[in-house]
Design an enzyme around this catalytic site. Structure first.
Site, PDB file in Angstrom:
ATOM      1  N   CYS A 148       0.828  -1.210   0.000  1.00 15.31           N
ATOM      2  CA  CYS A 148       0.000   0.000   0.000  1.00 15.31           C
ATOM      3  C   CYS A 148       0.864   1.263   0.000  1.00 15.31           C
ATOM      4  CB  CYS A 148      -0.951  -0.023   1.184  1.00 15.31           C
ATOM      5  SG  CYS A 148      -0.202  -0.546   2.738  1.00 15.31           S
TER       6      CYS A 148
HETATM    7  N1  LIG Z   1      -3.816  -4.547   5.236  1.00 14.02           N
HETATM    8  C1  LIG Z   1      -3.353  -3.864   4.205  1.00 14.02           C
HETATM    9  O1  LIG Z   1      -3.586  -2.652   4.075  1.00 14.02           O
HETATM   10  C2  LIG Z   1      -2.525  -4.545   3.138  1.00 14.02           C
HETATM   11  C3  LIG Z   1      -2.159  -3.789   2.021  1.00 14.02           C
HETATM   12  C4  LIG Z   1      -1.380  -4.380   1.023  1.00 14.02           C
HETATM   13  C5  LIG Z   1      -0.968  -5.691   1.170  1.00 14.02           C
HETATM   14  N2  LIG Z   1      -1.319  -6.394   2.284  1.00 14.02           N
HETATM   15  C6  LIG Z   1      -0.835  -7.772   2.392  1.00 14.02           C
HETATM   16  O2  LIG Z   1      -1.934  -8.660   2.266  1.00 14.02           O
HETATM   17  C7  LIG Z   1      -1.708  -9.802   3.073  1.00 14.02           C
HETATM   18  C8  LIG Z   1      -2.868  -9.936   4.037  1.00 14.02           C
HETATM   19  O3  LIG Z   1      -2.909  -8.767   4.838  1.00 14.02           O
HETATM   20  P1  LIG Z   1      -4.108  -8.475   5.836  1.00 14.02           P
HETATM   21  O4  LIG Z   1      -3.972  -7.086   6.257  1.00 14.02           O
HETATM   22  O5  LIG Z   1      -5.388  -8.943   5.241  1.00 14.02           O
HETATM   23  O6  LIG Z   1      -3.710  -9.435   7.053  1.00 14.02           O
HETATM   24  P2  LIG Z   1      -4.660 -10.077   8.151  1.00 14.02           P
HETATM   25  O7  LIG Z   1      -5.875  -9.247   8.321  1.00 14.02           O
HETATM   26  O8  LIG Z   1      -3.798 -10.328   9.335  1.00 14.02           O
HETATM   27  O9  LIG Z   1      -5.080 -11.467   7.508  1.00 14.02           O
HETATM   28  C9  LIG Z   1      -4.150 -12.525   7.342  1.00 14.02           C
HETATM   29  C10 LIG Z   1      -4.852 -13.730   6.742  1.00 14.02           C
HETATM   30  O10 LIG Z   1      -3.931 -14.818   6.626  1.00 14.02           O
HETATM   31  C11 LIG Z   1      -4.335 -15.924   7.472  1.00 14.02           C
HETATM   32  N3  LIG Z   1      -3.122 -16.401   8.122  1.00 14.02           N
HETATM   33  C12 LIG Z   1      -2.401 -15.766   9.062  1.00 14.02           C
HETATM   34  N4  LIG Z   1      -1.292 -16.482   9.378  1.00 14.02           N
HETATM   35  C13 LIG Z   1      -1.316 -17.581   8.598  1.00 14.02           C
HETATM   36  C14 LIG Z   1      -0.451 -18.712   8.450  1.00 14.02           C
HETATM   37  N5  LIG Z   1       0.675 -18.824   9.172  1.00 14.02           N
HETATM   38  N6  LIG Z   1      -0.789 -19.660   7.563  1.00 14.02           N
HETATM   39  C15 LIG Z   1      -1.915 -19.563   6.832  1.00 14.02           C
HETATM   40  N7  LIG Z   1      -2.784 -18.511   6.952  1.00 14.02           N
HETATM   41  C16 LIG Z   1      -2.468 -17.538   7.807  1.00 14.02           C
HETATM   42  C17 LIG Z   1      -5.371 -15.347   8.427  1.00 14.02           C
HETATM   43  O11 LIG Z   1      -6.399 -16.255   8.748  1.00 14.02           O
HETATM   44  P3  LIG Z   1      -6.255 -17.485   9.744  1.00 14.02           P
HETATM   45  O12 LIG Z   1      -5.364 -17.012  10.864  1.00 14.02           O
HETATM   46  O13 LIG Z   1      -7.646 -17.801  10.133  1.00 14.02           O
HETATM   47  O14 LIG Z   1      -5.623 -18.557   8.916  1.00 14.02           O
HETATM   48  C18 LIG Z   1      -5.996 -14.250   7.583  1.00 14.02           C
HETATM   49  O15 LIG Z   1      -6.948 -14.800   6.695  1.00 14.02           O
HETATM   50  C19 LIG Z   1      -0.359  -9.586   3.779  1.00 14.02           C
HETATM   51  O16 LIG Z   1       0.662 -10.237   3.070  1.00 14.02           O
HETATM   52  C20 LIG Z   1      -0.195  -8.095   3.720  1.00 14.02           C
HETATM   53  O17 LIG Z   1       1.159  -7.686   3.759  1.00 14.02           O
HETATM   54  C21 LIG Z   1      -2.102  -5.861   3.252  1.00 14.02           C
END
Ligand SMILES: NC(=O)c1ccc[n+]([C@@H]2O[C@H](COP(=O)([O-])OP(=O)(O)OC[C@H]3O[C@@H](n4cnc5c(N)ncnc54)[C@H](OP(=O)(O)O)[C@@H]3O)[C@@H](O)[C@H]2O)c1
Length: 337
Positions: A148
């Site tokens: 982002c």
């Molecule tokens: N938030 C943002 O603004 C943003 C922007 C750009 C990119 N991103 C990227 O998008 C990705 C997701 O971000 P997010 O903000 O949505 O994170 P999040 O809200 O923490 O969600 C993480 C997801 O991954 C799962 N997860 C966590 N640890 C895991 C593991 N060890 N093995 C398998 N599943 C796992 C979680 O569900 P369970 O724990 O139920 O499995 C959840 O579905 C990240 O790589 C982040 O860097 C995020």
């Protein structure tokens, strides 16, 4: 209408995943067939997505042999080990994490604390910023959607760098809403720590810095020097990147370069006033303003970290890769969170 692209979303209950599912649900050519979460495996999709008509339960893992596309919304280092299997299963992969953004495998231990588990895939990955890589995205099997902060910073600076109008080092002062840190609870995102407070972090170097440098240097500025300092702001969503550099030429020339660079781009708009994050909130737009204070250029860019900064851009890349209109499912604002 036939929904002919079978989509799977890994990590569908995180912020990026949930935003993505809401966007895909309105895509006329996509059938949402599999959503995964470790913590919700076996639980009904309807409990997480009460406003969508999704039947069935969360899976613990997605099965790529039954999908045309896997959207990975997993943390970095997690999806990287799974991507090769998804590709072998026959699906194309759109990855929201940082796992395939850097072309140089030696950078992963530096920034992500481990060797890359699938370095052979890095050369196949296309950096998912349509404003720079639309042609490559058309045939991409593996898309690395930028971060982002990176999306805002690169879009704020690409026209200046390309046109050779940067006369000094660049400083990027960037602010993010708290959803940028994901949905997992933690002290750093606790309400009473974040509310009515503002602070800088990762001053020695944030993980998005190398991808910003990689993309800007590829635009022809090999000697580019850039300082990037992120801040956590007490708001749910949004990124504002304020970029400073010495003008080489006039501000009118700089404005002309931005107008030309973004002419015809559907989601990056050059706007007449410096944008607030709220203006871009819940949309797939990146709003860019070009100004100056004396001889110092001040370029600001605002976007929604979960839409243009993650899931929306992922859908934009998907649309390009699968031959749909680039704006499909991205026309109107998502209202959550
Ligand atoms: N938030 C943002 O603004 C943003 C922007 C750009 C990119 N991103 C990227 O998008 C990705 C997701 O971000 P997010 O903000 O949505 O994170 P999040 O809200 O923490 O969600 C993480 C997801 O991954 C799962 N997860 C966590 N640890 C895991 C593991 N060890 N093995 C398998 N599943 C796992 C979680 O569900 P369970 O724990 O139920 O499995 C959840 O579905 C990240 O790589 C982040 O860097 C995020």
């Amino acid at each position: 209408m036939t929904k002919h692209v079978r989509a799977a979303v890994a990590g569908a209950n995180g912020y990026a995943g949930m935003t993505l599912v809401h966007l895909l649900a309105r895509h006329p050519d996509v059938a949402i067939e599999q959503l995964s979460s470790r913590s919700l495996a076996g639980k009904p999709l309807a409990s997480t997505f009460p406003l969508l008509s999704l039947e069935g339960d969360f899976l613990s893992e997605v099965d790529a042999s039954k999908a045309d596309v896997v959207f990975s919304c997993l943390p970095h280092n997690v999806g990287a080990a799974k991507a090769a299997g998804w590709l072998e299963g026959g699906a194309r992969v759109i990855d929201m994490s940082a796992d395939f953004r850097l072309k140089d495998a030696s950078q992963y231990p530096v920034w992500y604390r481990q060797e890359h588990p699938a370095p052979e895939l890095l050369a196949r990955a296309v950096f998912g910023l349509p404003e720079l890589h639309e042609e490559d995205l058309k045939s991409a099997q593996l898309v690395a959607v930028p971060g982002c902060y990176s999306t805002a910073s690169i879009l704020a600076l690409a026209p200046a760098v390309t046109s050779g109008l940067v006369g000094s080092d660049i400083v990027v002062d960037a602010k993010s809403g708290v959803s940028g840190a994901g949905r997992s609870p933690g002290l750093g995102v606790h309400f009473s720590e974040v509310n009515e407070s503002l602070g800088a972090y990762a001053i020695a170097g944030h993980r998005h810095l190398p991808e910003v440098m990689q993309e800007l240097r590829a635009l022809g500025h090999n000697g580019l020097r850039l300082t990037f300092v992120p801040h956590l702001a007490p708001m749910t969503r949004g990124i504002l990147a304020t970029c400073y550099f010495d003008l080489k030429g006039s501000v009118e020339e700089l404005r002309g370069a931005y107008a030309e660079f973004y002419a015809g781009q559907p989601f990056t708009r050059v706007v007449p006033e410096s944008p607030a994050t709220k203006l871009a909130s819940h949309t797939n737009f990146c709003l860019v303003h070009v100004g100056a204070q004396g001889e110092k250029a001040v370029v600001t860019a605002a976007l929604d970290n979960l839409v243009k900064g993650a899931a929306g851009q992922g859908v934009e890349c998907f649309n390009i890769a699968f031959g749909f209109d680039r704006g499909t499912a991205l026309e109107s604002a998502i209202q959550w969170p």
